[in-house]
Every structure is written in structure tokens, then in C-alpha cells.
Enzyme design. Structure first.
Site: not given
Ligand SMILES: [Zn+2]
Length: 348
Positions: A140-141, A144, A147
Site C-alpha cells: 500500500h505505502e 503511494h 505515485h
Molecule cells: Zn493510503
């Protein structure tokens, strides 16, 4: 002047209320799948009656699945390999060059977080424990992080930070890619049940439950906007009706659930929770396209990452290949959920 509290809340991201309504409508017309999940739960747990608290009981035997950090990294790299070599190379470089504060230590804050400093690189705070949850948090991290990395490279400072609406798509794409990879490569039956249970719960908690919350918000705000009083009786009844509709005949909706809304902090940040449901739907739809169409879908997705916050969320997602004004992404997510239910039925 805004027509409603809802259109005021959606204004910042330039989201038409029709997107919100389409989410609710598409989930509503597929509630049968959620009911099927509840019936399956009841069957696997061997219960005569299924209550709300039974939702949180794991469907797999206690699976001991120890995942040390290097193994989680290897899993994630394999999961995102479809994004191309240079993507994986940036991910590896970040993990090898201290982007991550990895383990717990005395005085360190809990949870997990990623932020980026423009012109430097993303930083991640994790509290890694050797388990599947942590492996997904890493995914998940890092979603990010990639991105932020691409948008900082390609955009001027003011456009470099994506809106939450799109930021959570990137993190969820990573989680879904990791999950699809693990489902593909895991043959152990118990582990497979564990994974499917994990993924089904993401759909229940993020798509169905948050849409139910979104409906609740809409109902109570409309009531207040019509000049009617929001009595506890009304709030409890509205919440109960929604729970009954969403969980179906297989669920015994106890009286205690009528008050659950009172402990949901997000209701004080009005019309926020629908983003969880649209975010998951967009991510699952993108992953489906990436895994089935390959390069053209990957290219669309990478250019979405590179655009950061330079346009409104719906325009950015549209270019990546998901039209949130249509029911398609939400339907894609529900179809994936149905597929998981089929698989689970076959395994038990
Ligand atoms: Zn998040």
C-alpha cells in the site's frame, strides 16, 4: 450556492453527485452477492444464526504465515512486475536507499504512512511485523511512494501532490496486484482460504460497508435539509434498515447495531467515505485491465501516476481507463468479489 451539503462536499474534487448516486445504485443492485457472502460465512462457521459480530471471525484455520521483510519485498516485486522493469527498478532503489523507516522501536509512532518531499524522494514510515498484514501495508505505502515519485518527477511543485481520491487508487492498485499474484501462486489450501477471506473482507469493508455509510449520510443530510429533526429514533431506524438490506436474510440484525453510526468518526467528515468505495472499484478495474490487456493498460496507468494532481480526479482516472461516471468500475469490483465467492465455495 450549493444545492445540498453533498454537492458542497463533492465540489472540491469536482465530483458530480451522479457519481455518488451511481455507486449506491450499482452496489444496491448487486446486494445479492453480499447476501451470498453472508450465507457462505454462516455455512463455513457452522452457525444456526449469523450475527453481526460473526463477520469478524476468520474463515481460515489459524494460518501461521511468517513473512520476513525480504520475502515481502520479493512478493511485491513479483506482484508489480507486470508494470515493467523500470517501475520495479525504482521500487527496488527506494527500498535499498533508506526511503523506509521499517521496524518498531521505542518512542516511534504506530501505523504506516507515506509522504514525499518535492525534489528529494518519498519517505515511508512502517512498523513492519513478519506477517501478511504488514506485507500488504508495505504494498500500500509503496503504491503511494511510486505515485509521489513519478508525479514529483513530472509535475511542477503545485501539481505534484495527488488528491486523496486518486492517491488511494495507486495504493490499492499495489495491494490488488500483490493479492492477485499471491492467489495465483499459492497452492496450499489453508493459505488460499486465508487469502480469499482477506480479500473478501476488503470488498465487504471497503465497497459494501462504505457505500452503506454513504447512503446513510445521504439520507440524514436530506432529512435535515428538508427542515426535519434528526431524532435518535430516526437515525437508529434508518441505520437498521440499511443494515438489514445490505446483509440480507442470513443475518440476524441485533438491536445493538442500531446505534453503531454513533461511533463512526467519519460521519463528522461528511461525504468522505464514498471515496473508499470508488477508490477500491477504480483500483480493481485498473488491475483487471493491467492483467488482461498488458502494455496499453500499463502505459495508461503510468501516465496517470505521472500526472499527479494536475487535473481533476475523474479526468485523470478517465485517461487511465476508468470512467467513474459509469457503473463499470463498481461492477468490475463486484464481479471480482463474486469470483472470489465462487472460488471459496469450491475450496470448502
Ligand atoms: Zn493510503
Amino acid at each position: 450556492r450549493h444545492q445540498s451539503a453533498r454537492s458542497a462536499a463533492l465540489f472540491a474534487d469536482n465530483i458530480p453527485p451522479a457519481v455518488y448516486d451511481s455507486l449506491v445504485q450499482t452496489v444496491r443492485s448487486n446486494l445479492g452477492e453480499m447476501h451470498r457472502y453472508m450465507e457462505l460465512r454462516k455455512k463455513i462457521l457452522g452457525l444456526d444464526e449469523l450475527h453481526m459480530y460473526d463477520i469478524y471471525v476468520p474463515l481460515a484455520e489459524d494460518v501461521k504465515w511468517v513473512i520476513p521483510f525480504p520475502e515481502a519485498v520479493a512478493m511485491l516485486k513479483n506482484g508489480v512486475a507486470v508494470m515493467g522493469d523500470s517501475y520495479v527498478e525504482i521500487l527496488s532503489r527506494g527500498l535499498d536507499s533508506r526511503w523506509v523507516d521499517l521496524y518498531e522501536r521505542k518512542g516511534k509512532t504506530g501505523g504506516a504512512y507515506c509522504d514525499s518531499i518535492y525534489g528529494v524522494h518519498p519517505f515511508l514510515l512502517l512498523n513492519y511485523q513478519d506477517n501478511l498484514d504488514s506485507a500488504f501495508t508495505l504494498a500500500h505505502e509503496m503504491g503511494h511512494a511510486l505515485h509521489f515519485y513519478f508525479s514529483s518527477q513530472e509535475q511542477p511543485f503545485i501539481y505534484s501532490h495527488p488528491a486523496i481520491f486518486t492517491a488511494e487508487v495507486a495504493s490499492t492498485v499495489h495491494e490488488s496486484l500483490l493479492m492477485e499474484h499471491l492467489l495465483q501462486t499459492t497452492s496450499d489450501r489453508e493459505r488460499k482460504i486465508y487469502l480469499i477471506n482477506y480479500y473478501l473482507e476488503i470488498f465487504r469493508g471497503t465497497l459494501f460497508r462504505q457505500t452503506m455509510f454513504a447512503e446513510f449520510e445521504k439520507i440524514i443530510h436530506e432529512k435535515a435539509e428538508n427542515g426535519e429533526a434528526l431524532t435518535s429514533h430516526f437515525l437508529k431506524e434508518a441505520y437498521r434498515e440499511l443494515n438489514t438490506a445490505y446483509h440480507g436474510e442470513g443475518m440476524v440484525v441485533d438491536a445493538e447495531i442500531d446505534m453503531e453510526w454513533a461511533r463512526i468518526p467519519h460521519f463528522y467528515d461528511a461525504f468522505y467515505v464514498y471515496k473508499y468505495a470508488t477508490g477500491l472499484s477504480a483500483a480493481v478495474s485498473l488491475v483487471r485491465q493491467i492483467l488482461t490487456k498488458g502494455k496499453p493498460a500499463v502505459d495508461g496507468y503510468l501516465s496517470f501516476l505521472k500526472k499527479g494532481g494536475s487535473d481533476y480526479p475523474l479526468n485523470l482516472l478517465q485517461e487511465a481507463g476508468v470512467d467513474m461516471a459509469s457503473p463499470q468500475p463498481v461492477q468490475d469490483a463486484i464481479n471480482r468479489f463474486s469470483g472470489l465467492l465462487d472460488e471459496m465455495e469450491g475450496l470448502i
